[in-house]
Write a protein that holds these residues in place. Structure first.
Motif, PDB file in Angstrom:
ATOM      1  N   TYR A 187       3.342  -0.282  12.238  1.00 36.85           N
ATOM      2  CA  TYR A 187       2.137   0.080  11.486  1.00 36.85           C
ATOM      3  C   TYR A 187       2.197  -0.478  10.065  1.00 36.85           C
ATOM      4  O   TYR A 187       3.275  -0.672   9.490  1.00 36.85           O
ATOM      5  N   THR A 188       1.012  -0.683   9.494  1.00 35.62           N
ATOM      6  CA  THR A 188       0.869  -0.905   8.054  1.00 35.62           C
ATOM      7  C   THR A 188      -0.112   0.136   7.532  1.00 35.62           C
ATOM      8  O   THR A 188      -1.235   0.252   8.048  1.00 35.62           O
ATOM      9  N   THR A 189       0.321   0.908   6.543  1.00 31.54           N
ATOM     10  CA  THR A 189      -0.538   1.922   5.933  1.00 31.54           C
ATOM     11  C   THR A 189      -0.928   1.462   4.536  1.00 31.54           C
ATOM     12  O   THR A 189      -0.056   1.131   3.716  1.00 31.54           O
ATOM     13  N   TRP A 190      -2.224   1.442   4.280  1.00 31.35           N
ATOM     14  CA  TRP A 190      -2.779   0.971   3.007  1.00 31.35           C
ATOM     15  C   TRP A 190      -3.255   2.175   2.196  1.00 31.35           C
ATOM     16  O   TRP A 190      -3.948   3.045   2.701  1.00 31.35           O
ATOM     17  N   ARG A 261       1.043  -0.709  -0.256  1.00 31.91           N
ATOM     18  CA  ARG A 261       1.130  -1.038   1.170  1.00 31.91           C
ATOM     19  C   ARG A 261       2.502  -0.646   1.693  1.00 31.91           C
ATOM     20  O   ARG A 261       3.522  -0.974   1.094  1.00 31.91           O
ATOM     21  N   GLU A 263       4.821  -0.811   5.184  1.00 26.06           N
ATOM     22  CA  GLU A 263       5.026  -1.312   6.535  1.00 26.06           C
ATOM     23  C   GLU A 263       6.175  -0.514   7.151  1.00 26.06           C
ATOM     24  O   GLU A 263       7.270  -0.454   6.579  1.00 26.06           O
ATOM     25  N   LYS A 278       2.360  10.965  14.696  1.00 23.24           N
ATOM     26  CA  LYS A 278       1.002  10.612  14.254  1.00 23.24           C
ATOM     27  C   LYS A 278       0.179  11.850  13.905  1.00 23.24           C
ATOM     28  O   LYS A 278      -0.595  11.830  12.940  1.00 23.24           O
ATOM     29  N   GLU A 282      -1.368  12.599  10.192  1.00 21.07           N
ATOM     30  CA  GLU A 282      -2.809  12.799  10.060  1.00 21.07           C
ATOM     31  C   GLU A 282      -3.109  14.092   9.291  1.00 21.07           C
ATOM     32  O   GLU A 282      -4.009  14.126   8.435  1.00 21.07           O
ATOM     33  N   HIS A 303      -5.487   4.239   4.869  1.00 17.33           N
ATOM     34  CA  HIS A 303      -5.848   3.675   6.177  1.00 17.33           C
ATOM     35  C   HIS A 303      -4.608   3.103   6.835  1.00 17.33           C
ATOM     36  O   HIS A 303      -3.859   2.340   6.203  1.00 17.33           O
ATOM     37  N   THR A 304      -4.359   3.464   8.085  1.00 20.26           N
ATOM     38  CA  THR A 304      -3.224   2.941   8.832  1.00 20.26           C
ATOM     39  C   THR A 304      -3.710   1.958   9.887  1.00 20.26           C
ATOM     40  O   THR A 304      -4.543   2.281  10.731  1.00 20.26           O
ATOM     41  N   GLN A 305      -3.164   0.748   9.823  1.00 16.68           N
ATOM     42  CA  GLN A 305      -3.464  -0.310  10.781  1.00 16.68           C
ATOM     43  C   GLN A 305      -2.364  -0.321  11.848  1.00 16.68           C
ATOM     44  O   GLN A 305      -1.174  -0.337  11.525  1.00 16.68           O
TER      45      GLN A 305
END
Length: 396
Positions: A187-190, A261, A263, A278, A282, A303-305
């Motif tokens: 994941y990447t969390t922004w 960011r 990762e 998760k 959340e 936001h998590t990608q």
């Protein structure tokens, strides 16, 4: 495993492998030309072939069948993409296979065009046999960047009602039988905050600080996951792990950072652990972090990608695929590997799966990647014995 010599078969396989290596199918580029070439080889061998494109049309999966239209057959699965060669000190052209001292050098020889070449080399021999159940060929795109091709292919197999009894995923295992590996979820969390002068931190939203609190929660979850380890779990370590790979944000010591960011990854030993992590994150984001951030700056966001969520291959007491390959290779047991594969995706749709392929993962992804010729010959022999077995009926 006893391996009667078959010099002609091995020579044909090496020739085909050289052709496959010459296609520079790095995951960032198209695999279309290679896949269409494989489709032609298989059709010429009498296989029934269909392909499946991604949204761009430049990436293709291939699925082919030799033998009767019925359940109970075996899938031979491999991926066609390879990792990049940029900035690697190769001693020869990575996309021109060279032979030295019984080794086949080139990008993808080991991971995993060697297995693909072996399967396609055997296709005419499968076609000449009176198979009681089919042999299927499943060649996918984008394994190296998230198993995206296999996700699309397994969904299509379900929709088409194709129900093989076993899948053999030919990742490099030195022809050892492997029946388990952890999942790999990346994941990447922004974090988007509000910049400001460092002298007035209360007037901004410090993205790095909120990212740090997110990291602290991941560290708490890491400890909680240790207590959730299933009894008798064979993995090492026997629990789901979490790793923070990169945390970046800010521009200067006296500026409130507006962007950050993170990762990170987790490697689940069981699907419920991924849901546990998760769900906890959340709740943290929705109940604590975002309300605080938006009280100062309504446009603040987290936001998590999903980079990739590749499910693991869970060792099971009853696994016809494992038992089949143990019988073919003469192995007296199965092991585990630390790297991820597409095997768990086939297992998820109800197809018993096992990993067994030529070469060593120690040579994969490196400059001067190579595959020992003896490994390729062992693989061809295993596939020959598989043909014998499929003449006798279903593998279960």
């Amino acid at each position: 495993m006893h391996n009667p010599p078959n010099a002609d078969r091995l020579a044909r396989c090496k020739h085909l492998l050289a052709e496959l290596v010459a296609f520079p199918t790095v995951s960032s580029d198209s695999n279309r030309a290679l896949t269409l070439a494989l489709a032609e080889y298989l059709e010429d061998s009498g296989a029934r072939v269909w392909t499946q494109a991604d949204a761009t049309g430049e990436k293709l999966n291939l699925f082919a069948t030799i033998g009767p239209e019925c359940d109970g057959g075996v899938i031979l699965s491999g991926h066609t993409d390879v990792v990049p060669v940029a900035e690697q000190p190769w001693s020869s052209d990575p996309f021109v296979m060279t032979q030295r001292d019984g080794r086949l050098y080139g990008r993808g020889t080991c991971d995993m065009k060697g297995f693909v070449a072996a399967c396609v080399t055997m296709a005419p021999e499968f076609a000449r046999r009176n198979l009681a159940v089919p042999v299927h060929f499943a060649f996918t795109y984008d394994e190296e960047v998230g198993c995206f091709g296999a996700q699309a292919l397994t969904a299509s197999l379900q929709k088409r009602g194709i129900r093989p009894a076993a899948a053999i995923i030919g990742e490099p295992s030195q022809m050892q039988v492997i029946d388990g590996h952890k999942g790999c979820f990346e994941y990447t969390t922004w974090f988007t905050g509000l910049e400001g002068h460092g002298s007035a931190p209360d007037l901004g939203v410090n993205a790095v600080e909120y990212a740090s609190r997110f990291v602290m929660k991941l560290l708490e979850l890491r400890k909680a996951l240790q207590a959730r380890a299933p009894a008798g779990c064979p993995f090492d370590p026997p629990h789901t792990t979490i790793n923070m790979g990169l945390l970046a944000g800010g521009v200067a010591h006296n500026v409130i950072p507006g962007k950050a960011r993170l990762e990170w990854e987790m490697r689940p030993v069981q699907p419920s652990d991924a849901d546990f992590v998760k769900d906890a994150l959340e709740r943290l984001v929705q109940d604590e972090l975002l309300p605080e951030m938006r009280a100062i700056h309504p446009q603040a966001d987290i936001h998590t990608q999903i980079v990739a969520e590749v499910v693991g291959l869970l060792p099971e007491p009853q696994n016809p695929a494992r038992d089949l390959v143990m019988a073919l290779t003469g192995a007296n047991g199965a092991g585990l590997v630390p790297f991820g594969t597409e095997a768990g995706l086939f297992q998820t749709i109800g197809i018993p799966s096992v990993i067994c392929g030529p070469g060593s993962i120690a040579q994969a992804h490196k400059p001067d990647e190579y595959l020992d010729e003896t490994q390729l010959d062992l693989c061809l022999h295993m596939l020959d014995l598989l043909g014998d077995r499929l003449e006798r009926g279903p593998v279960t």
